[in-house]
Design an enzyme around this catalytic site. Structure first.
Site, PDB file in Angstrom:
ATOM      1  N   ARG A 100      -0.311   8.436  -7.131  1.00  0.00           N
ATOM      2  CA  ARG A 100       1.708   7.598  -6.988  1.00  0.00           C
ATOM      3  C   ARG A 100       1.596   9.588  -6.869  1.00  0.00           C
ATOM      4  NH1 ARG A 100       4.720   4.540 -10.457  1.00  0.00           N
ATOM      5  NH2 ARG A 100       4.186   2.792  -9.535  1.00  0.00           N
ATOM      6  N   HIS A 127       4.716   0.958  -1.292  1.00  0.00           N
ATOM      7  CA  HIS A 127       4.916   0.910  -2.376  1.00  0.00           C
ATOM      8  C   HIS A 127       3.470  -0.449  -2.147  1.00  0.00           C
ATOM      9  CE1 HIS A 127       3.419   0.291  -6.471  1.00  0.00           C
ATOM     10  NE2 HIS A 127       5.135  -0.689  -6.875  1.00  0.00           N
ATOM     11  N   ASP A 217      15.108  -5.028  -6.356  1.00  0.00           N
ATOM     12  CA  ASP A 217      14.083  -3.955  -6.988  1.00  0.00           C
ATOM     13  C   ASP A 217      15.439  -3.243  -7.514  1.00  0.00           C
ATOM     14  OD1 ASP A 217      12.431  -1.975  -7.887  1.00  0.00           O
ATOM     15  OD2 ASP A 217      12.266  -1.213  -5.704  1.00  0.00           O
ATOM     16  N   CYS A 257       9.690  -6.678  -8.617  1.00  0.00           N
ATOM     17  CA  CYS A 257       8.054  -5.557  -8.657  1.00  0.00           C
ATOM     18  C   CYS A 257       8.576  -5.114 -10.185  1.00  0.00           C
ATOM     19  CB  CYS A 257       7.828  -4.384  -7.887  1.00  0.00           C
ATOM     20  SG  CYS A 257       9.313  -3.284  -8.204  1.00  0.00           S
ATOM     21  N   ARG A 285      -1.101  -7.741  -9.513  1.00  0.00           N
ATOM     22  CA  ARG A 285      -1.659  -6.768  -9.182  1.00  0.00           C
ATOM     23  C   ARG A 285      -2.721  -6.186  -9.727  1.00  0.00           C
ATOM     24  NH1 ARG A 285       2.151  -2.136  -9.463  1.00  0.00           N
ATOM     25  NH2 ARG A 285       0.178  -1.150  -8.252  1.00  0.00           N
TER      26      ARG A 285
HETATM   27  N1   CP Z   1       5.901  -2.545 -10.151  1.00  0.00           N
HETATM   28  C1   CP Z   1       5.158  -1.143 -10.638  1.00  0.00           C
HETATM   29  O1   CP Z   1       4.302   0.100  -9.852  1.00  0.00           O
HETATM   30  O2   CP Z   1       5.419  -1.005 -12.052  1.00  0.00           O
HETATM   31  P1   CP Z   1       4.892   0.730 -12.636  1.00  0.00           P
HETATM   32  O3   CP Z   1       6.253   1.549 -12.180  1.00  0.00           O
HETATM   33  O4   CP Z   1       5.211   0.672 -14.110  1.00  0.00           O
HETATM   34  O5   CP Z   1       3.056   0.773 -12.479  1.00  0.00           O
HETATM   35  N1  NVA Z   2      11.695   1.654  -6.269  1.00  0.00           N
HETATM   36  C1  NVA Z   2      11.283   1.599  -7.079  1.00  0.00           C
HETATM   37  C2  NVA Z   2       9.453   0.989  -7.687  1.00  0.00           C
HETATM   38  C3  NVA Z   2       9.171   1.052  -8.950  1.00  0.00           C
HETATM   39  C4  NVA Z   2       8.234   0.225  -8.580  1.00  0.00           C
HETATM   40  C5  NVA Z   2      10.710   3.280  -7.396  1.00  0.00           C
HETATM   41  O1  NVA Z   2      10.191   3.993  -6.683  1.00  0.00           O
HETATM   42  O2  NVA Z   2      11.065   3.217  -8.557  1.00  0.00           O
END
Ligand code: CP
Ligand code: NVA
Length: 303
Positions: A100, A127, A217, A257, A285
């Site tokens: 990530r 994502h 989101d 999400c 997930r």
């Molecule tokens: N939805 C999601 O990816 O959550 P986290 O940022 O907690 O991993």
């Molecule tokens: N769009 C958000 C998703 C988090 C899971 C971000 O990138 O922070």
């Protein structure tokens, strides 16, 4: 030869359908194999996470394997060791790498130099693991996405782009309502529009009208914290509330999400209401990522 999962179109349509069958067998508990026995997953987190971190770690363990949490505070990547070198070294120890991070190009670079599968656990652009979970949730609650309309309300961000990729591969109708200046990636959008009915409008009511799934989101994603106030102004009127949900199909489901900001992109009455499926979505997930790891790292086949 290994394969990576950086974006939804990395799988063909047929492979995605088989992947959902596999994930569903994991969700229902029918799947009992341990394809990751003796294997390890390195998890690099340059951004925070609750769901991604816990679901990958628990998922790897449930498949018989082991996962390592690596934060930039602890590994040399955070002190400037090149991504390519990190990829080459980790490949000598582990059987898969989940990452990530910010720039999508960093994940591509990691995948280029790694000799083991790389899984995208979120970038500024995409994502994909989350949208796999969302699709499994739609299959679980609505029986599938064939002939369904999905609405996306808010930022044209990493989630929106992955939804567009999903529409491109699976062919369902996707309507996005984004304020001007917050549109999704133009290249991803243009490609999808050749294969599926994908529209970007400004009016949330227009996007939600007749939708079977309503999705939103946060307005400021990770890394955009200093834009919070400007974004709150730009996204005024884009809150998914009961009034907006009433424009969708009567049995429409709400997805997010997470993490969510009640009172901003979604009203508490919606996310905590009867149409919300966000807890199943979060659970899924685990199941979809187990399916991805079983295929990429564990030799499970997709038909
Ligand atoms: N939805 C999601 O990816 O959550 P986290 O940022 O907690 O991993
Ligand atoms: N769009 C958000 C998703 C988090 C899971 C971000 O990138 O922070």
């Amino acid at each position: 030869m290994h394969r990576d999962f950086l974006a939804i179109p990395d799988f063909s349509r047929a492979e995605l359908l088989a992947l959902f069958d596999l994930a569903e067998s994991m969700r229902t508990g029918r799947y009992t194999r341990k394809p990751l026995a003796g294997k390890s997953l390195a998890m690099i987190f340059m951004k925070s996470s609750t769901r991604t971190r816990v679901s990958f770690e628990v998922g790897a363990w449930q498949l018989g394997g082991h996962a390592l949490f690596l934060s930039p505070r602890d590994i040399q990547l955070g002190r400037g060791e090149p991504i390519a070198d990190t990829a080459r070294v980790l490949s000598r120890y582990v059987d898969g790498i989940m990452i990530r991070t910010f720039a999508h190009s960093e994940v591509e670079e990691l995948a280029r130099y790694a000799e083991v599968p790389v899984i995208n656990g979120l970038t500024d652009l995409l994502h994909p693991c989350q949208v796999l979970a969302d699709l499994l949730t739609i299959r679980q609650h609505l029986g599938g996405w064939e002939g369904k309309k999905v609405a996306w309300i808010g930022d044209g961000n990493n989630m929106a782009n992955s939804w567009i990729n999903a529409a491109y591969r699976l062919g369902f109708e996707l309507a996005l309502a984004c304020p001007e200046g917050y549109d999704p990636d133009p290249g991803i959008l243009a490609r999808a529009q050749q294969e599926a009915k994908v529209t970007v409008v400004r009016d949330p009511v227009e996007a939600v009208r007749g939708a079977h799934v309503v999705n939103t989101d946060v307005w400021a994603s990770m890394g955009q914290e200093e834009e919070q106030a400007a974004r709150a102004r730009a996204f005024a009127g884009y809150t998914v509330d009961r009034r907006l949900m009433s424009c969708a199909q009567p049995n429409a489901i709400f997805l997010h999400c997470l993490p969510a900001h009640r009172g901003e992109e979604v009203a508490a009455e919606v996310i905590d209401g009867a149409q919300s499926r966000v807890w199943d979505e979060a659970e899924n997930r685990l199941h979809v990522q187990k399916a991805v790891m079983a295929v990429l790292m564990g030799g499970e086949s997709l038909g």
